[in-house]
Design a protein around this motif. Sequence first.
Motif, PDB file in Angstrom:
ATOM      1  N   GLN A  92       0.819  -1.217   0.000  1.00  0.00           N
ATOM      2  CA  GLN A  92       0.000   0.000   0.000  1.00  0.00           C
ATOM      3  C   GLN A  92       0.849   1.262   0.000  1.00  0.00           C
ATOM      4  N   MET A  93       1.940   1.210   0.785  1.00  0.00           N
ATOM      5  CA  MET A  93       2.764   2.402   0.961  1.00  0.00           C
ATOM      6  C   MET A  93       3.950   2.461   0.002  1.00  0.00           C
ATOM      7  N   GLY A  94       4.095   1.447  -0.846  1.00  0.00           N
ATOM      8  CA  GLY A  94       5.209   1.420  -1.788  1.00  0.00           C
ATOM      9  C   GLY A  94       6.559   1.255  -1.103  1.00  0.00           C
ATOM     10  N   LEU A  95       6.592   0.489  -0.015  1.00  0.00           N
ATOM     11  CA  LEU A  95       7.827   0.290   0.744  1.00  0.00           C
ATOM     12  C   LEU A  95       8.598  -0.929   0.252  1.00  0.00           C
ATOM     13  N   LYS A  96       9.896  -0.877   0.457  1.00  0.00           N
ATOM     14  CA  LYS A  96      10.776  -2.015   0.165  1.00  0.00           C
ATOM     15  C   LYS A  96      11.182  -2.649   1.491  1.00  0.00           C
ATOM     16  N   ASP A  97      11.745  -3.838   1.406  1.00  0.00           N
ATOM     17  CA  ASP A  97      12.197  -4.539   2.610  1.00  0.00           C
ATOM     18  C   ASP A  97      13.102  -3.656   3.464  1.00  0.00           C
ATOM     19  N   THR A  98      13.994  -2.945   2.815  1.00  0.00           N
ATOM     20  CA  THR A  98      14.950  -2.126   3.562  1.00  0.00           C
ATOM     21  C   THR A  98      14.267  -0.997   4.342  1.00  0.00           C
ATOM     22  N   ASP A  99      13.087  -0.582   3.908  1.00  0.00           N
ATOM     23  CA  ASP A  99      12.352   0.451   4.628  1.00  0.00           C
ATOM     24  C   ASP A  99      11.890  -0.034   6.003  1.00  0.00           C
ATOM     25  N   LEU A 100      11.817  -1.339   6.185  1.00  0.00           N
ATOM     26  CA  LEU A 100      11.384  -1.894   7.468  1.00  0.00           C
ATOM     27  C   LEU A 100      12.488  -1.918   8.512  1.00  0.00           C
ATOM     28  N   GLY A 110       4.519   3.187  13.594  1.00  0.00           N
ATOM     29  CA  GLY A 110       5.098   3.744  12.371  1.00  0.00           C
ATOM     30  C   GLY A 110       4.315   3.478  11.102  1.00  0.00           C
ATOM     31  N   LEU A 111       3.729   2.284  10.992  1.00  0.00           N
ATOM     32  CA  LEU A 111       3.017   1.926   9.767  1.00  0.00           C
ATOM     33  C   LEU A 111       1.501   1.872   9.977  1.00  0.00           C
ATOM     34  N   HIS A 112       1.067   2.124  11.202  1.00  0.00           N
ATOM     35  CA  HIS A 112      -0.361   2.143  11.537  1.00  0.00           C
ATOM     36  C   HIS A 112      -1.056   0.819  11.211  1.00  0.00           C
ATOM     37  N   ILE A 113      -0.341  -0.275  11.473  1.00  0.00           N
ATOM     38  CA  ILE A 113      -0.949  -1.599  11.335  1.00  0.00           C
ATOM     39  C   ILE A 113      -1.632  -1.899  12.664  1.00  0.00           C
ATOM     40  N   PRO A 114      -2.907  -2.258  12.652  1.00  0.00           N
ATOM     41  CA  PRO A 114      -3.614  -2.507  13.909  1.00  0.00           C
ATOM     42  C   PRO A 114      -2.924  -3.572  14.760  1.00  0.00           C
ATOM     43  N   LEU A 115      -2.898  -3.325  16.053  1.00  0.00           N
ATOM     44  CA  LEU A 115      -2.274  -4.275  16.979  1.00  0.00           C
ATOM     45  C   LEU A 115      -2.891  -5.662  16.863  1.00  0.00           C
ATOM     46  N   GLU A 116      -4.206  -5.722  16.637  1.00  0.00           N
ATOM     47  CA  GLU A 116      -4.893  -7.013  16.536  1.00  0.00           C
ATOM     48  C   GLU A 116      -4.287  -7.883  15.449  1.00  0.00           C
ATOM     49  N   CYS A 117      -3.790  -7.254  14.390  1.00  0.00           N
ATOM     50  CA  CYS A 117      -3.173  -7.999  13.288  1.00  0.00           C
ATOM     51  C   CYS A 117      -1.773  -8.477  13.659  1.00  0.00           C
ATOM     52  N   LEU A 118      -1.075  -7.716  14.457  1.00  0.00           N
ATOM     53  CA  LEU A 118       0.326  -8.008  14.741  1.00  0.00           C
ATOM     54  C   LEU A 118       0.544  -8.932  15.928  1.00  0.00           C
ATOM     55  N   ILE A 119      -0.374  -8.964  16.867  1.00  0.00           N
ATOM     56  CA  ILE A 119      -0.121  -9.725  18.097  1.00  0.00           C
ATOM     57  C   ILE A 119      -0.536 -11.180  18.020  1.00  0.00           C
ATOM     58  N   LYS A 120      -1.115 -11.600  16.929  1.00  0.00           N
ATOM     59  CA  LYS A 120      -1.617 -12.971  16.810  1.00  0.00           C
ATOM     60  C   LYS A 120      -0.554 -14.004  17.182  1.00  0.00           C
ATOM     61  N   ASP A 121       0.600 -13.961  16.562  1.00  0.00           N
ATOM     62  CA  ASP A 121       1.670 -14.926  16.849  1.00  0.00           C
ATOM     63  C   ASP A 121       2.253 -14.714  18.236  1.00  0.00           C
ATOM     64  N   TYR A 122       2.373 -13.473  18.653  1.00  0.00           N
ATOM     65  CA  TYR A 122       2.940 -13.178  19.969  1.00  0.00           C
ATOM     66  C   TYR A 122       2.058 -13.773  21.056  1.00  0.00           C
ATOM     67  N   ARG A 123       0.753 -13.617  20.901  1.00  0.00           N
ATOM     68  CA  ARG A 123      -0.198 -14.142  21.867  1.00  0.00           C
ATOM     69  C   ARG A 123      -0.122 -15.660  21.920  1.00  0.00           C
ATOM     70  N   LEU A 124      -0.012 -16.300  20.765  1.00  0.00           N
ATOM     71  CA  LEU A 124       0.077 -17.758  20.723  1.00  0.00           C
ATOM     72  C   LEU A 124       1.324 -18.254  21.438  1.00  0.00           C
ATOM     73  N   ASP A 125       2.456 -17.596  21.232  1.00  0.00           N
ATOM     74  CA  ASP A 125       3.693 -17.999  21.892  1.00  0.00           C
ATOM     75  C   ASP A 125       3.563 -17.911  23.410  1.00  0.00           C
ATOM     76  N   ASN A 126       2.985 -16.822  23.893  1.00  0.00           N
ATOM     77  CA  ASN A 126       2.861 -16.635  25.334  1.00  0.00           C
ATOM     78  C   ASN A 126       1.858 -17.593  25.953  1.00  0.00           C
ATOM     79  N   GLU A 127       0.818 -17.944  25.219  1.00  0.00           N
ATOM     80  CA  GLU A 127      -0.155 -18.917  25.746  1.00  0.00           C
ATOM     81  C   GLU A 127       0.473 -20.287  25.899  1.00  0.00           C
ATOM     82  N   LYS A 128       1.352 -20.656  24.961  1.00  0.00           N
ATOM     83  CA  LYS A 128       2.026 -21.959  25.031  1.00  0.00           C
ATOM     84  C   LYS A 128       2.975 -22.017  26.210  1.00  0.00           C
TER      85      LYS A 128
END
Length: 126
Positions: free
Chosen positions: A67-75, A106-124
């Motif tokens: 969407q933002m026209g970013l490259k890997d290096t921009d991350l 920085g990229l305004h990605i909702p937390l709900e989208c980003l924490i999925k894997d983090y939450r799974l790791d902590n639950e395990k």
Amino acid sequence: MNIKPIKNDDDFDTAVSRMRSLRGAKPNTPEGDEIEILAALAEAYEEKHHTIDPPDPIEAIKFRMEQMGLKDTDLMEFLGQRSRVSEVLNKKRRLSLTMIRSLNKGLHIPLECLIKDYRLDNEKAV
């Protein structure tokens, strides 16, 4: 007004059809009240039976990059070294809490989208 609980998809379709037929009803009228009640019932049914899971965190990042026209290096600004960016995008490294906060801010990605894997790791780990 004959309102019944929504127990299945047919009941849901009937409620939606009824709401459509009442479109334009004024608030605080019997028809307006009926729409409010049907909407609440339909929303509760959808939440229980048709939930939509958040997207995979990496797919959400890639989508935002596109969407933002970013490259890997921009991350690098959000994830750190170039090798770390590569590992994250190739799903060889999970997002840390610091990365999640940085991507959200920085990229305004909702937390709900980003924490999925983090939450799974902590639950395990519990």
